[in-house]
Design a protein around this motif. Structure first.
Motif, short mmCIF file in Angstrom:
data_model
loop_
_atom_site.label_atom_id
_atom_site.label_comp_id
_atom_site.label_asym_id
_atom_site.label_seq_id
_atom_site.Cartn_x
_atom_site.Cartn_y
_atom_site.Cartn_z
N ILE A 132 0.83 -1.20 0.00
CA ILE A 132 0.00 0.00 0.00
C ILE A 132 0.87 1.25 0.00
O ILE A 132 0.60 2.21 -0.74
CB ILE A 132 -0.99 -0.02 1.18
N ASN A 133 1.93 1.26 0.79
CA ASN A 133 2.84 2.41 0.81
C ASN A 133 3.50 2.62 -0.54
O ASN A 133 3.69 3.76 -0.98
CB ASN A 133 3.88 2.27 1.92
N ARG A 175 3.19 5.94 -2.97
CA ARG A 175 4.32 6.63 -3.60
C ARG A 175 4.13 6.70 -5.11
O ARG A 175 4.40 7.74 -5.73
CB ARG A 175 5.63 5.93 -3.26
N ASP A 176 3.65 5.61 -5.71
CA ASP A 176 3.44 5.58 -7.16
C ASP A 176 2.40 6.59 -7.61
O ASP A 176 2.43 7.05 -8.76
CB ASP A 176 3.01 4.18 -7.61
N ARG A 180 -5.26 6.34 -0.65
CA ARG A 180 -5.10 5.25 0.34
C ARG A 180 -6.25 4.26 0.24
O ARG A 180 -6.06 3.05 0.26
CB ARG A 180 -4.99 5.80 1.76
N ALA A 181 -7.49 4.77 0.11
CA ALA A 181 -8.64 3.88 -0.03
C ALA A 181 -8.53 3.05 -1.30
O ALA A 181 -8.83 1.85 -1.30
CB ALA A 181 -9.93 4.70 -0.03
N TYR A 182 -8.09 3.67 -2.38
CA TYR A 182 -7.90 2.95 -3.65
C TYR A 182 -6.84 1.86 -3.50
O TYR A 182 -7.06 0.71 -3.88
CB TYR A 182 -7.50 3.93 -4.75
N CYS A 183 -5.69 2.23 -2.95
CA CYS A 183 -4.58 1.27 -2.81
C CYS A 183 -4.97 0.11 -1.89
O CYS A 183 -4.64 -1.04 -2.17
CB CYS A 183 -3.33 1.97 -2.28
N THR A 184 -5.70 0.41 -0.82
CA THR A 184 -6.15 -0.64 0.09
C THR A 184 -7.13 -1.57 -0.61
O THR A 184 -7.04 -2.80 -0.49
CB THR A 184 -6.79 -0.02 1.34
N ILE A 238 1.04 -3.17 -6.77
CA ILE A 238 -0.33 -2.80 -7.09
C ILE A 238 -0.38 -2.05 -8.41
O ILE A 238 -1.24 -2.31 -9.25
CB ILE A 238 -0.95 -1.96 -5.95
N SER A 239 0.58 -1.14 -8.61
CA SER A 239 0.61 -0.35 -9.83
C SER A 239 0.83 -1.22 -11.07
O SER A 239 0.30 -0.94 -12.14
CB SER A 239 1.70 0.72 -9.74
N GLN A 240 1.61 -2.27 -10.94
CA GLN A 240 1.81 -3.20 -12.06
C GLN A 240 0.57 -4.07 -12.27
O GLN A 240 0.14 -4.29 -13.39
CB GLN A 240 3.02 -4.09 -11.80
N TRP A 241 -0.01 -4.55 -11.18
CA TRP A 241 -1.15 -5.46 -11.25
C TRP A 241 -2.38 -4.78 -11.82
O TRP A 241 -3.14 -5.37 -12.58
CB TRP A 241 -1.44 -6.01 -9.85
#
Length: 89
Positions: free
Chosen positions: A32-33, A37-38, A50-54, A68-71
């Motif tokens: 998530i961190n 950063r991405d 943060r809600a999106y990344c979670t 997460i950014s790659q997936w």
């Protein structure tokens, strides 16, 4: 039976699950961190990101090795659902 032995027994029974959970949580925080950063220049409030990344992290399988950014690039439905859920759009 006194309360103290019951609590000790309960602690022993729950301890293995706590160790596994804390390890998973550390991995989740790391992913998530990295996602935060991405997306730091996305022009969206930190709480929304943060809600999106979670959300994305929760949808990814535990065996996933990509960030997460790659997936998200190969999973547009999940990305769009998490964007809506987080209030990104």
């Amino acid at each position: 039976m006194p309360i103290r032995p019951i609590l000790a027994l309960l602690a022993l029974l729950l301890a293995p699950g706590c160790v596994t959970t804390s390890t998973a949580s550390a991995d989740d925080r790391r992913w998530i961190n990295q996602c935060l950063r991405d997306n730091r220049d996305a022009g969206v409030r930190t709480g929304v990101v943060r809600a999106y990344c979670t959300c994305m992290n929760d949808r990814m399988p535990n065996s996933e090795t990509r960030s997460i950014s790659q997936w998200e690039r190969s999973h547009p439905r999940e990305r769009q659902a998490c964007e809506r859920r987080a209030g990104w759009r």
